[in-house]
Design a protein around this motif. Sequence first.
Motif, PDB file in Angstrom:
ATOM      1  N   ALA A  83       0.828  -1.204   0.000  1.00  0.00           N
ATOM      2  CA  ALA A  83       0.000   0.000   0.000  1.00  0.00           C
ATOM      3  C   ALA A  83       0.865   1.257   0.000  1.00  0.00           C
ATOM      4  N   ALA A  84       1.943   1.231   0.797  1.00  0.00           N
ATOM      5  CA  ALA A  84       2.850   2.382   0.841  1.00  0.00           C
ATOM      6  C   ALA A  84       3.514   2.600  -0.517  1.00  0.00           C
ATOM      7  N   GLY A  85       3.897   1.506  -1.157  1.00  0.00           N
ATOM      8  CA  GLY A  85       4.499   1.623  -2.482  1.00  0.00           C
ATOM      9  C   GLY A  85       3.525   2.168  -3.507  1.00  0.00           C
ATOM     10  N   LEU A  86       2.258   1.751  -3.406  1.00  0.00           N
ATOM     11  CA  LEU A  86       1.246   2.250  -4.330  1.00  0.00           C
ATOM     12  C   LEU A  86       1.008   3.741  -4.127  1.00  0.00           C
ATOM     13  N   GLU A 121       3.102   5.898  -2.882  1.00  0.00           N
ATOM     14  CA  GLU A 121       4.292   6.611  -3.364  1.00  0.00           C
ATOM     15  C   GLU A 121       4.266   6.723  -4.893  1.00  0.00           C
ATOM     16  N   LYS A 122       3.846   5.656  -5.554  1.00  0.00           N
ATOM     17  CA  LYS A 122       3.771   5.668  -7.013  1.00  0.00           C
ATOM     18  C   LYS A 122       2.734   6.684  -7.486  1.00  0.00           C
ATOM     19  N   LEU A 123       1.586   6.734  -6.783  1.00  0.00           N
ATOM     20  CA  LEU A 123       0.536   7.678  -7.153  1.00  0.00           C
ATOM     21  C   LEU A 123       0.985   9.118  -6.956  1.00  0.00           C
ATOM     22  N   SER A 124       1.695   9.377  -5.847  1.00  0.00           N
ATOM     23  CA  SER A 124       2.170  10.738  -5.587  1.00  0.00           C
ATOM     24  C   SER A 124       3.184  11.180  -6.636  1.00  0.00           C
ATOM     25  N   VAL A 125       4.050  10.252  -7.048  1.00  0.00           N
ATOM     26  CA  VAL A 125       5.037  10.572  -8.093  1.00  0.00           C
ATOM     27  C   VAL A 125       4.327  10.876  -9.408  1.00  0.00           C
ATOM     28  N   GLU A 126       3.296  10.073  -9.737  1.00  0.00           N
ATOM     29  CA  GLU A 126       2.557  10.303 -10.972  1.00  0.00           C
ATOM     30  C   GLU A 126       1.818  11.640 -10.926  1.00  0.00           C
TER      31      GLU A 126
END
Length: 246
Positions: free
Chosen positions: A195-198, A200-205
């Motif tokens: 969930a944390a990785g997801l 982080e990925k969303l925030s980067v996008e």
Amino acid sequence: MADPEHRDAEEPATGEDEDTGAQVAPIVKLEEVAVTTGEEDEDAILDLKAKLYRFDKDGNQWKERGAGTVKLLKHKVTGKVRLVMRQSKTLKICANHLVIATMSVQEHAGNEKSCVWHAADFADGELKDELFCIRFGSVDISGRRNEAAALSPRWHDLLEALYGHGANCKTFMETFQEVAESQQKKEENKDASAAAGLLEKLSVEDEKTEDKASEEVPVAAKEKESEIGPVKVDAEKKGETSAHST
């Protein structure tokens, strides 16, 4: 007639093995073969003697699976734990399955020497949903052991000889449940990390989208200016033409 004693002495002894000193070479030379058990990459966290049963749904009865050693083996790399039980004489596998978070073990019908659990077992080479019952020869005697030690060391030693050192159903149940709970925590940590990785990925996008939008605004403004520029020039030229005509 010859005396039997003298006759026995005169006759040569027969049937006795004579050491001729000859050495006979073996016909076939056997070489050592390394035997693997499949447990080389695992550590045993439990090792007990017991008898295993499986429930036969068709016959609606318990059938003996084998008597031998039951182990809980933890993989050195993945940390996964599986239950393996082999028959004592043939070493045939009679139980082989992972201990997962959804499993639970409980005492069987109020018998303190046996317990039951469900598992997807792979002992026969294919996954089967099995209901197992395991029975141990000893019971938990911690309280009796303390009482016996208070009375006499002799009674304490007698209890130890009769019941062994912790090889009982309670030890199996507690260890089994601890493993299942540890697997549950591992899955929760894995889910949290995912969930944390997801996130982080969303925030980067999102940041990339915002940067791209901010870059597109000046470009659009320039394109608008380039469109207005020719229109303004044409208007000025029309004004000059009308002035000359008058």
